[in-house]
Motif scaffolding. Sequence first.
Motif: not given
Lengths: 130, 348
Positions: B232-236, B251-260, B274-276
Amino acid sequence: MIVPRYTREIPQRYRLEAGKCKKCGYLAFPPRVVCPECGNRRFVTVRLKPAGTILTYTVIHVAEDNFAAETPFAVGVVETDDGARLTAQIVDCKPEEIEIGKRVNLILRRIRKEGHAGILQYGYKAVLQR
Amino acid sequence: MAGIVGYGSYVPRYRITVEEIAKQWGKDAVSIKNGLLVNEKTVPGMDEDTITISVQAAKYAVQRAGIDPKEIGAVYIGSESHPYAVKPSGTILIDALGIGPDVHVSDFEFACKAGTEAMYVAYSHVKAGNMDYAMGIGADTSQGAPGDALEFTASAGGSAFIMGKEHVVAEIEHTYSYTSDTADFWRREGRMYPKHGGRFTGEPAYFRHVVSAGQGMMEQAGMKAEDFSYAVFHMPNGKFPLRAGKRLGFTKKQIEPGWIVPWIGNTYSGASPTGLSATLDVAKPGDRILVVSFGSGAGSDAFVFRVTDEIEKIRNLAPGFKSMMDDHKIYLTYGEYAKFRGKIQLND
């Protein structure tokens, strides 16, 4: 000055604290000194279940200044699952979605602002269970 | 080992789409959506603020942790939109949840990083043995100036995490922080809207701190991107976290569940927490999660979490984030949004 009264009401407005009669079990919300059912003066503090049913409601179209920007909004009487009754705004829905008998949760929201410089006042409101 | 014993999130029901905002200012919605990878954002109800959002998230966290709120020894709320300039948000939260009064309370501020700061300090107390439980919250009702690029993303929401040592659902194995004086985004005292450095917010600010913190964290832990199930990386916006993740080998797959962020916008202090939370909703025992926050000004906090068997017992004790994100949304027009956010000056 609203602060002293607001502070006194925090247990009820934030945590739904009620008085349960130690003798007959009557649930007083807000708490009372004397039980209206049996005259007993000893109560134990309990927290109401934050869920209930709409008993009745009305929709406010012309509100006092503090609530004028929120119109139209609904105010209802809710019976909590432990049998206490309270009046609360019903929010996060269109008034036409509200019906007597629908289930609600009681949540904490800001009730009003005391002008531009006064305190912010928080308390319970109802939202429909979805 | 110390870590998360309960977590909860909350976002308001109200939404405004990128199209609706773009229409107001004569901008091209398609190019903005492609540029930001954001479709819509949450808007706080007229009676919602950082305190009410924090209270709801914290109630869900207590529900999941299954502890007596009185056992919580510290409560920290990180936000850049505390409703009072002077009077802590945490005081209202503890009385709403029945925590204390023997509790340490403080409000934190570090742009979008205040939430992970709160989590870090809560975790440190528990790790040091100062107390059994401590709560860290990140929540915001952020404002973008009308017509500014930030208006498309600045949204509302938050998450709460209770740290403890027993029945831990996600152990914190490592932490790392990276901070410098970088004026990419700021708001002076008394100003309603923040200012930002435009493109300067990218490379010298977000990417330098997030990538450095991510690299520093993985070096310290002796891990590589493939050792993690999720990150999860901060999402501005939608683009930045994907790009930062790619640079770090994710990869995008690793990031996707928390990429809200495409569906709720940037919840500022609530964003990476919240991504976490959304990632914990789907994680399995044994999964490792890397979280890297970012706060303008500027800094990043990084955490390595290891999910335990306990996650399965508590996950369904409070609403999952996906249903909160997807269900029963109420869409606003720009006019309604302007009224909700106090952008219209009313007469006294």
